[in-house]
Design a protein around this motif. Structure first.
Motif, short mmCIF file in Angstrom:
data_model
loop_
_atom_site.label_atom_id
_atom_site.label_comp_id
_atom_site.label_asym_id
_atom_site.label_seq_id
_atom_site.Cartn_x
_atom_site.Cartn_y
_atom_site.Cartn_z
N ASP A 1 10.16 -36.63 52.86
CA ASP A 1 9.93 -37.66 52.03
C ASP A 1 8.69 -37.92 52.08
OD1 ASP A 1 11.75 -40.16 50.59
OD2 ASP A 1 10.03 -40.56 51.47
N ALA A 2 7.25 -37.36 52.23
CA ALA A 2 6.08 -37.42 52.10
C ALA A 2 5.90 -36.43 50.20
CB ALA A 2 5.47 -37.36 53.15
N ILE A 3 6.67 -34.86 50.99
CA ILE A 3 6.09 -33.93 49.87
C ILE A 3 6.53 -34.04 49.12
CG2 ILE A 3 7.34 -31.52 49.75
CD1 ILE A 3 7.44 -31.16 52.55
N ARG A 4 8.16 -34.49 49.02
CA ARG A 4 8.47 -35.25 47.70
C ARG A 4 7.51 -35.81 47.13
NH1 ARG A 4 10.80 -34.16 44.36
NH2 ARG A 4 13.21 -35.39 43.91
N ASN B 1 16.22 -30.01 45.26
CA ASN B 1 17.86 -29.15 46.42
C ASN B 1 17.14 -29.90 47.72
OD1 ASN B 1 19.49 -27.72 45.22
ND2 ASN B 1 17.67 -26.94 44.17
N VAL B 2 17.68 -31.36 48.31
CA VAL B 2 16.48 -31.78 49.44
C VAL B 2 18.06 -32.67 49.93
CG1 VAL B 2 16.36 -34.06 47.92
CG2 VAL B 2 15.12 -33.37 49.79
N LEU B 3 18.34 -32.48 51.65
CA LEU B 3 18.75 -33.23 51.97
C LEU B 3 17.54 -33.54 53.41
CD1 LEU B 3 21.62 -30.38 52.58
CD2 LEU B 3 21.62 -32.60 51.38
N THR B 4 18.06 -34.35 54.17
CA THR B 4 17.86 -34.96 54.90
C THR B 4 18.75 -34.49 56.36
OG1 THR B 4 18.06 -37.80 54.97
CG2 THR B 4 15.41 -35.83 54.23
N VAL B 5 18.83 -34.35 57.37
CA VAL B 5 19.71 -34.21 59.03
C VAL B 5 19.01 -35.00 59.79
CG1 VAL B 5 21.05 -33.02 60.19
CG2 VAL B 5 20.52 -32.30 57.24
N THR C 1 23.54 -45.18 62.97
CA THR C 1 23.29 -46.56 62.22
C THR C 1 21.76 -45.81 61.59
OG1 THR C 1 21.78 -47.81 63.09
CG2 THR C 1 24.05 -48.38 62.91
N VAL C 2 21.92 -45.44 60.33
CA VAL C 2 21.23 -44.79 59.00
C VAL C 2 20.28 -46.13 59.11
CG1 VAL C 2 20.03 -43.51 57.32
CG2 VAL C 2 21.98 -42.96 58.57
N ALA C 3 18.84 -45.76 60.13
CA ALA C 3 17.70 -47.62 59.58
C ALA C 3 16.48 -47.34 58.40
CB ALA C 3 17.10 -48.20 60.53
N ASP C 4 16.98 -45.30 58.32
CA ASP C 4 15.49 -45.16 57.51
C ASP C 4 15.39 -45.63 55.68
OD1 ASP C 4 13.55 -44.58 59.57
OD2 ASP C 4 15.26 -42.90 59.88
N GLU C 5 14.60 -45.73 55.34
CA GLU C 5 14.49 -45.80 54.18
C GLU C 5 14.12 -44.97 53.85
OE1 GLU C 5 16.85 -47.77 51.69
OE2 GLU C 5 18.26 -48.43 54.02
N PHE C 6 13.68 -44.38 52.61
CA PHE C 6 13.10 -43.37 52.22
C PHE C 6 12.82 -43.75 50.42
CE2 PHE C 6 15.14 -40.75 54.96
CZ PHE C 6 13.41 -40.75 56.26
N VAL D 1 14.12 -39.73 49.00
CA VAL D 1 14.73 -38.64 48.93
C VAL D 1 16.28 -40.40 49.10
CG1 VAL D 1 16.50 -37.80 51.31
CG2 VAL D 1 14.38 -37.40 50.58
N PRO D 2 16.67 -39.73 47.85
CA PRO D 2 17.98 -39.96 47.39
C PRO D 2 19.24 -40.56 48.87
CG PRO D 2 18.06 -39.24 46.46
CD PRO D 2 16.89 -38.28 47.23
N LYS D 3 19.82 -42.16 48.86
CA LYS D 3 20.77 -42.20 49.93
C LYS D 3 21.96 -40.95 50.67
CE LYS D 3 19.43 -47.35 50.55
NZ LYS D 3 20.32 -48.58 51.03
N ASP D 4 22.26 -40.69 48.60
CA ASP D 4 23.57 -39.50 49.45
C ASP D 4 23.08 -38.08 49.54
OD1 ASP D 4 22.48 -38.59 46.93
OD2 ASP D 4 23.68 -39.06 45.40
#
Length: 387
Positions: A17-20, A34-38, A43-48, A51-54
């Motif tokens: 997210d910092a790079i973006r 072209n970005v993903l987080t895994v 529960t997904v508690a992180d809000e970036f 980086v979109p939620k999808d």
């Protein structure tokens, strides 16, 4: 260079997210969306912010041993990554790899999720694509404990041979251990990691990202993706150095330089010589600054240096002189150099990439601590069995 960004685990996702964020603030593109987080969590508690939620992939949410992450259990993370491989593959289908030069997997090597999932992910990416797969790995700080050191040591043994190159970032050199934050944790997800994440993100964007070519800003020695790929092609681990200077309003670098000189400044040749000297000094400073991974500079197999800033401020003479100096200091003739013209930029920056470095005391110390941790664990188990 166009790279897909895949952040793994809490720390890797935040760094992505910092790079973006750095990418969005400038005029250079790196991942083109072209970005993903895994991550592993119920529960997904992180809000970036960038980086979109999808674009966030959650795995392990149906595993009986998972509550909120894997609590540093690398073996459990590997198991989950292999079990949920189809879910990861479906997410990877959203990446338009045919338009990219490669993939950058961003991860913390000390955390359970980062170290475990990244090793599996790199293997899968190499099987799926015929383009380079790089890893940007964060080494745990000493105060993260023996388990983090063991995770990182084990991860390096699997990731480094599998990746086309592994760029390392040493938290010990960058994170202020005296600065506390209630949200800090061992996976690098607290407030004290915000500044190091930002510093590293700036280096990555300056090194890899490029903008659309402006015919009026084409450099005399502009780099392309093949130069970076060639530099990183020996594999192993790599380190990055960086330095920048702010240009003064109304005069730029040259005017600032001239203000430092005594005597008559009307001689154009003297002006150019001064400008060249400053560029050479800037490149040298990037090498002598805090490298992302402290190492023996002379151990690098290949070197890449990129100079970015307004085209009129980039001295070709200074750049060539700096490259010769790098050849002497790194003891290699495999030094590629190029400029990245940025019209209207308020800074001139130099970034140096040291590829396949081998003199790395930090890795040696971390491996020794990992061995001690294993021995201590075996000793405790032996005592329990005899009771």
């Amino acid at each position: 260079m166009k790279l897909a960004l895949i952040g793994v685990g809490g720390a890797g996702s935040r760094l992505t997210d910092a790079i973006r964020s750095v990418e969005a603030e400038g005029d250079r593109q790196l991942c083109y969306g072209n970005v993903l987080t895994v991550d592993i969590s119920r529960t997904v508690a992180d809000e970036f912010d960038h980086v979109p939620k999808d674009r966030h992939v959650t795995i392990g949410d149906t595993h009986p041993d998972v509550d909120d992450g894997v609590a540093g259990d690398q073996d459990l993370a590997v198991e989950i990554a292999r079990t949920d491989a189809p879910e990861i593959h479906r997410a990877l289908d959203s990446i338009t790899m045919r338009k990219l030069d490669g993939v950058l997997v961003v991860t913390s090597l000390g955390g359970g999720t980062g170290s475990g999932v990244s090793a599996v992910l790199v293997e899968r990416l190499q099987e799926m694509y015929d383009k380079p797969v790089y890893v940007l790995g964060i080494l745990p700080a000493t105060d993260d404990g023996g388990r983090a050191a063991r995770n990182a040591a084990r991860s390096l043994r699997s990731v480094v041979p599998a990746a086309d190159s592994t760029l390392l970032f040493d938290n010990d050199r960058w994170v202020d251990t005296d600065e506390s934050d209630e949200s800090d944790d061992a996976d690098g997800t607290g407030g004290r990691y915000d500044r190091p994440n930002r510093e590293l993100a700036s280096r990555i964007v300056t090194l890899f990202a490029r903008g659309d070519t402006d015919p009026e800003s084409i450099g005399a020695n502009t780099l392309d993706s093949s130069d970076t790929i060639r530099t990183l092609s020996p594999g192993g681990v790599a380190s990055v150095g960086y330095a920048e200077i702010e240009l003064e309003d109304g005069g730029g670098l040259l005017s600032w330089l001239l203000s430092l000189l005594p005597g008559d400044r009307s001689d154009g040749e003297a002006d150019e010589r001064t400008d060249a000297g400053k560029i050479q000094s800037l490149v040298q400073q990037s090498l002598n600054s805090r490298l992302t991974l402290p190492c023996e500079v002379s151990s690098a197999e290949r070197v890449l240096v990129v100079l970015s800033g307004p085209p009129e401020e980039l001295s070709r003479r200074g750049f060539e002189s700096a490259r010769q100096r790098l050849e002497e200091e790194t003891e290699t003739v495999e030094v590629l150099a190029g400029d990245d013209p940025r019209a209207g930029s308020s800074t001139v920056a130099a970034v140096v990439l040291l590829s396949n470095v081998t003199g790395v005391p930090r890795i040696d110390a971390m491996q020794r601590r990992a061995v001690d941790y294993e021995h201590d664990g075996e000793a405790v188990q032996s005592l329990e069995e005899t009771d």
